[in-house]
Design a protein around this motif. Structure first.
Motif, mmCIF file in Angstrom:
data_model
loop_
_atom_site.group_PDB
_atom_site.id
_atom_site.type_symbol
_atom_site.label_atom_id
_atom_site.label_comp_id
_atom_site.label_asym_id
_atom_site.label_seq_id
_atom_site.Cartn_x
_atom_site.Cartn_y
_atom_site.Cartn_z
ATOM 1 N N VAL A 1 6.134 -24.006 -0.332
ATOM 2 C CA VAL A 1 6.605 -24.793 -1.459
ATOM 3 C C VAL A 1 5.424 -25.501 -2.158
ATOM 4 C CG1 VAL A 1 7.185 -27.125 -0.639
ATOM 5 C CG2 VAL A 1 8.789 -25.889 -2.055
ATOM 6 N N VAL A 2 4.394 -25.798 -1.361
ATOM 7 C CA VAL A 2 3.161 -26.349 -1.939
ATOM 8 C C VAL A 2 2.591 -25.365 -2.955
ATOM 9 C CG1 VAL A 2 0.759 -26.927 -1.377
ATOM 10 C CG2 VAL A 2 2.614 -27.772 0.069
ATOM 11 N N GLY A 3 2.767 -24.066 -2.646
ATOM 12 C CA GLY A 3 2.269 -23.000 -3.523
ATOM 13 C C GLY A 3 3.036 -22.901 -4.831
ATOM 14 N N GLY A 4 4.182 -23.547 -4.918
ATOM 15 C CA GLY A 4 4.877 -23.594 -6.191
ATOM 16 C C GLY A 4 6.083 -22.701 -6.290
ATOM 17 N N SER A 5 5.897 -21.383 -6.240
ATOM 18 C CA SER A 5 7.056 -20.514 -6.421
ATOM 19 C C SER A 5 7.232 -19.574 -5.257
ATOM 20 C CB SER A 5 6.930 -19.677 -7.676
ATOM 21 O OG SER A 5 7.901 -18.650 -7.631
ATOM 22 N N ILE A 6 8.455 -19.492 -4.778
ATOM 23 C CA ILE A 6 8.793 -18.637 -3.649
ATOM 24 C C ILE A 6 8.598 -17.150 -4.005
ATOM 25 C CG2 ILE A 6 11.258 -18.503 -4.237
ATOM 26 C CD1 ILE A 6 11.831 -18.780 -1.234
ATOM 27 N N GLY A 7 8.681 -16.838 -5.273
ATOM 28 C CA GLY A 7 8.539 -15.433 -5.690
ATOM 29 C C GLY A 7 7.110 -14.903 -5.650
ATOM 30 N N MET A 8 6.157 -15.813 -5.425
ATOM 31 C CA MET A 8 4.742 -15.460 -5.563
ATOM 32 C C MET A 8 4.051 -15.096 -4.263
ATOM 33 S SD MET A 8 3.664 -15.894 -8.679
ATOM 34 C CE MET A 8 1.925 -15.972 -8.263
ATOM 35 N N LEU A 9 4.666 -15.452 -3.124
ATOM 36 C CA LEU A 9 3.871 -15.446 -1.900
ATOM 37 C C LEU A 9 4.105 -14.234 -1.007
ATOM 38 C CD1 LEU A 9 4.092 -19.233 -1.041
ATOM 39 C CD2 LEU A 9 2.166 -18.017 -2.045
ATOM 40 N N PRO A 10 3.012 -13.621 -0.573
ATOM 41 C CA PRO A 10 3.092 -12.439 0.285
ATOM 42 C C PRO A 10 3.031 -12.821 1.761
ATOM 43 C CG PRO A 10 0.819 -12.810 -0.326
ATOM 44 C CD PRO A 10 1.619 -13.947 -0.926
ATOM 45 N N SER A 11 3.261 -11.845 2.625
ATOM 46 C CA SER A 11 3.023 -12.066 4.050
ATOM 47 C C SER A 11 2.677 -10.749 4.712
ATOM 48 C CB SER A 11 4.252 -12.682 4.718
ATOM 49 O OG SER A 11 5.228 -11.703 4.956
ATOM 50 N N ALA A 12 2.024 -10.869 5.857
ATOM 51 C CA ALA A 12 1.719 -9.698 6.675
ATOM 52 C C ALA A 12 2.215 -9.983 8.070
ATOM 53 C CB ALA A 12 0.207 -9.469 6.705
ATOM 54 N N SER A 13 2.892 -9.024 8.676
ATOM 55 C CA SER A 13 3.258 -9.147 10.084
ATOM 56 C C SER A 13 2.441 -8.109 10.839
ATOM 57 C CB SER A 13 4.754 -8.909 10.276
ATOM 58 O OG SER A 13 5.475 -9.932 9.628
ATOM 59 N N ILE A 14 1.538 -8.622 11.669
ATOM 60 C CA ILE A 14 0.555 -7.754 12.308
ATOM 61 C C ILE A 14 1.120 -7.183 13.607
ATOM 62 C CG2 ILE A 14 -1.790 -7.661 13.278
ATOM 63 C CD1 ILE A 14 -1.683 -8.236 10.223
ATOM 64 N N GLY A 15 1.056 -5.863 13.724
ATOM 65 C CA GLY A 15 1.580 -5.203 14.913
ATOM 66 C C GLY A 15 0.490 -4.610 15.759
ATOM 67 N N GLU A 16 0.879 -4.131 16.947
ATOM 68 C CA GLU A 16 -0.098 -3.497 17.833
ATOM 69 C C GLU A 16 -0.620 -2.216 17.184
ATOM 70 O OE1 GLU A 16 2.808 -3.630 20.730
ATOM 71 O OE2 GLU A 16 2.297 -5.713 21.238
ATOM 72 N N CYS A 17 0.263 -1.461 16.513
ATOM 73 C CA CYS A 17 -0.177 -0.237 15.824
ATOM 74 C C CYS A 17 0.059 -0.374 14.326
ATOM 75 C CB CYS A 17 0.567 0.980 16.357
ATOM 76 S SG CYS A 17 0.315 1.203 18.116
ATOM 77 N N THR A 18 1.322 -0.393 13.922
ATOM 78 C CA THR A 18 1.646 -0.493 12.497
ATOM 79 C C THR A 18 1.920 -1.951 12.131
ATOM 80 O OG1 THR A 18 2.769 1.614 12.791
ATOM 81 C CG2 THR A 18 3.104 0.499 10.704
ATOM 82 N N SER A 19 1.518 -2.358 10.940
ATOM 83 C CA SER A 19 1.823 -3.702 10.456
ATOM 84 C C SER A 19 2.779 -3.619 9.271
ATOM 85 C CB SER A 19 0.537 -4.427 10.061
ATOM 86 O OG SER A 19 -0.302 -4.558 11.186
ATOM 87 N N LEU A 20 3.495 -4.714 9.041
ATOM 88 C CA LEU A 20 4.530 -4.731 8.004
ATOM 89 C C LEU A 20 4.236 -5.832 6.988
ATOM 90 C CD1 LEU A 20 8.325 -4.423 8.599
ATOM 91 C CD2 LEU A 20 7.480 -6.447 7.415
ATOM 92 N N TYR A 21 4.446 -5.526 5.731
ATOM 93 C CA TYR A 21 4.094 -6.438 4.639
ATOM 94 C C TYR A 21 5.326 -6.697 3.793
ATOM 95 C CZ TYR A 21 -0.384 -5.048 6.385
ATOM 96 O OH TYR A 21 -1.437 -4.829 7.236
ATOM 97 N N GLU A 22 5.598 -7.969 3.517
ATOM 98 C CA GLU A 22 6.789 -8.319 2.742
ATOM 99 C C GLU A 22 6.587 -9.659 2.055
ATOM 100 O OE1 GLU A 22 10.276 -9.543 4.968
ATOM 101 O OE2 GLU A 22 9.081 -10.075 6.711
ATOM 102 N N PRO A 23 7.282 -9.859 0.927
ATOM 103 C CA PRO A 23 7.240 -11.184 0.308
ATOM 104 C C PRO A 23 7.955 -12.170 1.225
ATOM 105 C CG PRO A 23 8.975 -9.867 -0.684
ATOM 106 C CD PRO A 23 8.219 -8.958 0.239
ATOM 107 N N ILE A 24 7.683 -13.470 1.059
ATOM 108 C CA ILE A 24 8.299 -14.430 1.977
ATOM 109 C C ILE A 24 9.742 -14.739 1.623
ATOM 110 C CG2 ILE A 24 6.063 -15.534 2.410
ATOM 111 C CD1 ILE A 24 7.358 -17.964 0.828
ATOM 112 N N HIS A 25 10.139 -14.415 0.385
ATOM 113 C CA HIS A 25 11.499 -14.771 -0.027
ATOM 114 C C HIS A 25 12.520 -13.777 0.506
ATOM 115 C CE1 HIS A 25 11.409 -11.522 -2.978
ATOM 116 N NE2 HIS A 25 10.219 -11.958 -3.368
ATOM 117 N N GLY A 26 13.794 -14.100 0.304
ATOM 118 C CA GLY A 26 14.878 -13.245 0.749
ATOM 119 C C GLY A 26 15.333 -12.292 -0.346
#
Ligand code: NAI
Ligand code: MG
Length: 355
Positions: free
Chosen positions: A255-280
């Motif tokens: 929320v400090v970043g301002g807009s929920i639509g703007m923020l990315p995330s990475a979920s790091i896995g042992e082999c494959t990693s997954l990338y998704e925006p933080i919003h629903g």
């Protein structure tokens, strides 16, 4: 050699935003000769409607075989009455488990062009640039639980929190490695004045820190950290914490970043990693073509950086987003008088051109 990217649009605005990110990726592919190949699979309510399960085995297999997973969002009121084990959100928990996604990285960087959208005063957020590294497959969310039992004549429920030394070591190492590539500071967050799991957490992080003398390490209690994020977000570089605390703090930092639509995330896995925006899945605006795709586009850039090590292409996408914002283009969630209002496909085209 081609990179295989598994795309999982999911529900609600998931299709619109992943379409947009794939369009930008295709432009980067052409420009940088990456050799990207996209395979599409279902998860969430969409998968439940088709296959009776929110996470079909073929989706799991495709993710495991991919070089990276680009995920939209899942969920929606439509599936509220589905039995708990088959709710759309189970797809995320299932993928975390199947892919061993042990860490969630959420960068929060306040773009100068968007500083006015932060609820904090501009002088407090200017220059804020932090990453929350949250442990993702342990702790209280995955511990034993009891929905209802009788105890001393009253109904009660309980959830068990546990962390092992190897679990904490793994996430701590990732945090220190991340800090090495940034400003060299790790803040470990716990509640060790009250919780036994937190005392083991702090002891283990302190031990891991010894192997990283070049990284500064300090500890904060979670309640103090929650205050500090609001009071002085610029003091943080990398914050590392457990699953429950990380869930809460990463939303606060977002929320400090301002807009929920703007923020990315990475979920790091042992082999494959997954990338998704933080919003629903934003069911309230789904299908209208007005969703902000930038969180997903920046997630795609993280995929290029962390899973494919295609730094230049990742930089180009991030710079294109900054340029589009600096030029005054805004989706409706960010639009104000004096800016150019654009919809999902327009902003996608504008960003693609700048890549
Ligand atoms: P949400 O993030 O979907 O929406 C919250 C508010 O932000 C809504 O007003 C929405 O229109 C707006 N919003 C979100 N993303 C936006 C975007 N890209 N552009 C413009 N506006 C945007 O959170 P909510 O409403 O709590 O949850 C909706 C559904 O999403 C629920 O079923 C929930 O379980 C699910 N969900 C799924 C997640 C995932 O797939 N990783 C994460 C969080 C929630
Ligand atoms: Mg959350």
């Amino acid at each position: 050699m081609a990179y295989k990217i598994a795309v999982i649009p999911g529900d609600g605005i998931g299709k619109e935003i992943t379409d947009s990110a794939v369009e930008v990726l295709k432009v980067a592919d052409k420009k940088f000769g990456l050799g990207l190949e996209f395979v599409y699979h279902d998860a969430g309510g969409t998968a439940y409607d088709k296959f009776g399960t929110p996470l079909p085995q073929e989706t799991i297999d495709a993710c495991k075989a991919a070089d990276g997973v680009l995920f939209g969002a899942v969920g929606g009121d439509k599936w509220d009455k589905v039995e708990p084990a088959k709710r759309p959100e189970k797809a995320i928990l299932g993928l975390r488990k199947e892919l061993g996604l042990y860490a969630n990285l959420r960068p929060v960087k306040v773009a100068d062009a968007l500083i006015e959208y932060s609820p904090l005063k501009p002088e407090l957020v200017r220059g804020a640039d932090l990453v929350i590294v949250r442990e993702l497959i342990g702790g209280i969310y995955f511990g034993e639980k009891c929905e209802s039992e009788q105890h001393n004549g009253a109904e009660r429920a309980w959830d068990l929190e546990n962390y092992s030394v190897p679990e904490v070591e793994r996430i701590a190492k990732l945090a220190f490695e991340t800090a090495k590539l940034r400003r060299g500071k790790v803040t470990s967050v716990d509640k060790s004045n009250v919780l036994a799991t937190s005392r083991l957490w702090r002891r283990t992080v302190t031990e891991v820190a010894k192997a990283y003398p070049e990284v500064e390490c300090n500890n904060l209690y979670v309640d103090n950290c929650a205050m500090q994020i609001a009071v002085k977000p610029t003091q943080f570089d990398v914050i590392v914490t457990g699953n429950l605390f990380g869930d809460i703090l990463s939303d606060e930092a977002a929320v400090v970043g301002g807009s929920i639509g703007m923020l990315p995330s990475a979920s790091i896995g042992e082999c494959t990693s997954l990338y998704e925006p933080i919003h629903g899945s934003a069911p309230d605006i789904a299908g209208q073509g007005i969703a902000n795709p930038i969180g997903t586009i920046l997630s795609a850039a993280m995929l290029l950086r962390y899973s494919l090590h295609e730094e230049k292409a990742a930089d180009a996408i991030e710079a294109a987003v900054d340029t589009a914002l600096a030029e005054g283009y805004r989706t409706p969630d960010l639009w104000k008088e004096g800016f150019t209002k654009v919809n999902t496909s327009e902003i996608t085209k504008i960003i693609s051109e700048r890549v």
